[in-house]
Scaffold this motif. Structure first.
Motif, PDB file in Angstrom:
ATOM      1  N   ASN A  31       0.821  -1.210   0.000  1.00  0.00           N
ATOM      2  CA  ASN A  31       0.000   0.000   0.000  1.00  0.00           C
ATOM      3  C   ASN A  31       0.858   1.264   0.000  1.00  0.00           C
ATOM      4  O   ASN A  31       0.515   2.254  -0.650  1.00  0.00           O
ATOM      5  CB  ASN A  31      -0.957  -0.002   1.179  1.00  0.00           C
ATOM      6  N   THR A  32       1.958   1.244   0.723  1.00  0.00           N
ATOM      7  CA  THR A  32       2.861   2.403   0.746  1.00  0.00           C
ATOM      8  C   THR A  32       3.478   2.637  -0.629  1.00  0.00           C
ATOM      9  O   THR A  32       3.581   3.775  -1.091  1.00  0.00           O
ATOM     10  CB  THR A  32       3.958   2.206   1.803  1.00  0.00           C
ATOM     11  N   LEU A  33       3.889   1.552  -1.297  1.00  0.00           N
ATOM     12  CA  LEU A  33       4.471   1.690  -2.636  1.00  0.00           C
ATOM     13  C   LEU A  33       3.442   2.188  -3.645  1.00  0.00           C
ATOM     14  O   LEU A  33       3.757   3.034  -4.491  1.00  0.00           O
ATOM     15  CB  LEU A  33       5.065   0.353  -3.091  1.00  0.00           C
ATOM     16  N   ILE A  34       2.215   1.680  -3.557  1.00  0.00           N
ATOM     17  CA  ILE A  34       1.164   2.144  -4.473  1.00  0.00           C
ATOM     18  C   ILE A  34       0.892   3.630  -4.261  1.00  0.00           C
ATOM     19  O   ILE A  34       0.781   4.407  -5.224  1.00  0.00           O
ATOM     20  CB  ILE A  34      -0.127   1.327  -4.287  1.00  0.00           C
ATOM     21  N   TYR A  40      14.003   0.017  -0.991  1.00  0.00           N
ATOM     22  CA  TYR A  40      12.727  -0.178  -1.662  1.00  0.00           C
ATOM     23  C   TYR A  40      12.531   0.831  -2.796  1.00  0.00           C
ATOM     24  O   TYR A  40      11.619   0.683  -3.591  1.00  0.00           O
ATOM     25  CB  TYR A  40      11.567  -0.064  -0.673  1.00  0.00           C
ATOM     26  N   ALA A  41      13.382   1.849  -2.885  1.00  0.00           N
ATOM     27  CA  ALA A  41      13.221   2.901  -3.887  1.00  0.00           C
ATOM     28  C   ALA A  41      14.213   2.769  -5.033  1.00  0.00           C
ATOM     29  O   ALA A  41      14.370   3.701  -5.821  1.00  0.00           O
ATOM     30  CB  ALA A  41      13.385   4.266  -3.218  1.00  0.00           C
ATOM     31  N   GLN A  42      14.872   1.635  -5.174  1.00  0.00           N
ATOM     32  CA  GLN A  42      15.892   1.473  -6.209  1.00  0.00           C
ATOM     33  C   GLN A  42      15.291   1.288  -7.602  1.00  0.00           C
ATOM     34  O   GLN A  42      15.840   1.785  -8.577  1.00  0.00           O
ATOM     35  CB  GLN A  42      16.801   0.281  -5.871  1.00  0.00           C
ATOM     36  N   ALA A  99      10.082  -3.400  -6.189  1.00  0.00           N
ATOM     37  CA  ALA A  99      10.705  -3.421  -4.859  1.00  0.00           C
ATOM     38  C   ALA A  99      10.730  -4.848  -4.327  1.00  0.00           C
ATOM     39  O   ALA A  99       9.942  -5.691  -4.749  1.00  0.00           O
ATOM     40  CB  ALA A  99       9.936  -2.509  -3.906  1.00  0.00           C
ATOM     41  N   PRO A 100      11.606  -5.100  -3.363  1.00  0.00           N
ATOM     42  CA  PRO A 100      11.609  -6.437  -2.745  1.00  0.00           C
ATOM     43  C   PRO A 100      10.359  -6.638  -1.901  1.00  0.00           C
ATOM     44  O   PRO A 100       9.893  -5.720  -1.235  1.00  0.00           O
ATOM     45  CB  PRO A 100      12.873  -6.436  -1.880  1.00  0.00           C
ATOM     46  N   LEU A 101       9.825  -7.844  -1.960  1.00  0.00           N
ATOM     47  CA  LEU A 101       8.664  -8.214  -1.154  1.00  0.00           C
ATOM     48  C   LEU A 101       9.180  -8.909   0.095  1.00  0.00           C
ATOM     49  O   LEU A 101       9.788  -9.970  -0.004  1.00  0.00           O
ATOM     50  CB  LEU A 101       7.741  -9.140  -1.942  1.00  0.00           C
ATOM     51  N   PRO A 102       8.983  -8.324   1.269  1.00  0.00           N
ATOM     52  CA  PRO A 102       9.538  -8.940   2.476  1.00  0.00           C
ATOM     53  C   PRO A 102       8.823 -10.243   2.824  1.00  0.00           C
ATOM     54  O   PRO A 102       7.617 -10.258   3.008  1.00  0.00           O
ATOM     55  CB  PRO A 102       9.306  -7.874   3.553  1.00  0.00           C
ATOM     56  N   ARG A 159      10.887   8.281  -5.216  1.00  0.00           N
ATOM     57  CA  ARG A 159      12.016   7.795  -4.410  1.00  0.00           C
ATOM     58  C   ARG A 159      12.063   8.478  -3.053  1.00  0.00           C
ATOM     59  O   ARG A 159      12.336   7.845  -2.033  1.00  0.00           O
ATOM     60  CB  ARG A 159      13.329   8.013  -5.153  1.00  0.00           C
ATOM     61  N   GLU A 160      11.785   9.765  -3.040  1.00  0.00           N
ATOM     62  CA  GLU A 160      11.778  10.499  -1.770  1.00  0.00           C
ATOM     63  C   GLU A 160      10.692   9.962  -0.830  1.00  0.00           C
ATOM     64  O   GLU A 160      10.946   9.723   0.354  1.00  0.00           O
ATOM     65  CB  GLU A 160      11.548  11.988  -2.049  1.00  0.00           C
ATOM     66  N   LEU A 161       9.497   9.759  -1.357  1.00  0.00           N
ATOM     67  CA  LEU A 161       8.389   9.271  -0.526  1.00  0.00           C
ATOM     68  C   LEU A 161       8.633   7.852  -0.022  1.00  0.00           C
ATOM     69  O   LEU A 161       8.365   7.546   1.146  1.00  0.00           O
ATOM     70  CB  LEU A 161       7.076   9.330  -1.310  1.00  0.00           C
ATOM     71  N   VAL A 162       9.135   6.980  -0.893  1.00  0.00           N
ATOM     72  CA  VAL A 162       9.420   5.601  -0.473  1.00  0.00           C
ATOM     73  C   VAL A 162      10.529   5.582   0.564  1.00  0.00           C
ATOM     74  O   VAL A 162      10.461   4.856   1.556  1.00  0.00           O
ATOM     75  CB  VAL A 162       9.772   4.717  -1.697  1.00  0.00           C
ATOM     76  N   GLY A 163      11.544   6.398   0.352  1.00  0.00           N
ATOM     77  CA  GLY A 163      12.650   6.469   1.314  1.00  0.00           C
ATOM     78  C   GLY A 163      12.209   6.958   2.682  1.00  0.00           C
ATOM     79  O   GLY A 163      12.706   6.501   3.708  1.00  0.00           O
TER      80      GLY A 163
END
Length: 149
Positions: free
Chosen positions: A62-65, A101-103, A124-127, A90-94
């Motif tokens: 949800n954060t990434l979306i 997660y912002a790569q 992004a990687p899925l934990p 990238r700023e928001l994800v960071g």
């Protein structure tokens, strides 16, 4: 061993139960409560960890979306471009998760149903084991209509 005697209300007097207590099971049942506790405790722990893991995965998704959508809206504003959307995402994800997660953030201008849009994609990687351990891959996209001046 003493006999059970009931008082007028039907209760058994404690002094009549003998020194081993009431005869509710055999001696083979001794210690079974400990085993039951361990087995049920392990099952409850596994279920709890599974629910926490699912919650973490949904939070990351949800954060990434949300970050991808906000980056697309920022890039679609008049005077901005796809590169601005990548930087904003990238700023928001960071800020919300971690820099790793912002790569994989990309943005491009697209045309869907005759409308110009900006599409921001985050890979992004899925934990899978908390935020550590082996991870899969999660891809989300955000879209926004391009503003015309």
């Amino acid at each position: 061993m003493a006999r059970r005697r009931a008082d007028p209300v039907g209760r058994v007097r404690e002094r009549d139960l003998g020194r081993h207590g009431p005869l509710t099971g055999s001696r083979a049942d001794r210690g079974s409560a400990v085993v039951d506790f361990v087995l049920v405790g392990a099952l409850v722990t596994v279920l709890f960890v599974g629910v926490v893991q699912l919650t973490l995965v949904l939070h990351v998704r949800n954060t990434l979306i949300d970050s991808a959508s906000e980056g697309a809206r920022y890039a679609a504003q008049s005077g901005h471009g796809p590169a601005d959307g990548v930087a904003r995402t990238r700023e928001l994800v960071g800020q919300s998760l971690a820099g790793s997660y912002a790569q994989g953030v990309t943005a491009k201008a697209t045309r869907i149903d005759g409308l110009d849009q900006i599409e921001v994609e985050v890979v992004a990687p899925l934990p899978l084991l908390g935020l550590l351990g082996p991870a899969g891959s999660l891809t989300v996209r955000g879209h926004a209509l391009v503003e015309t001046p």
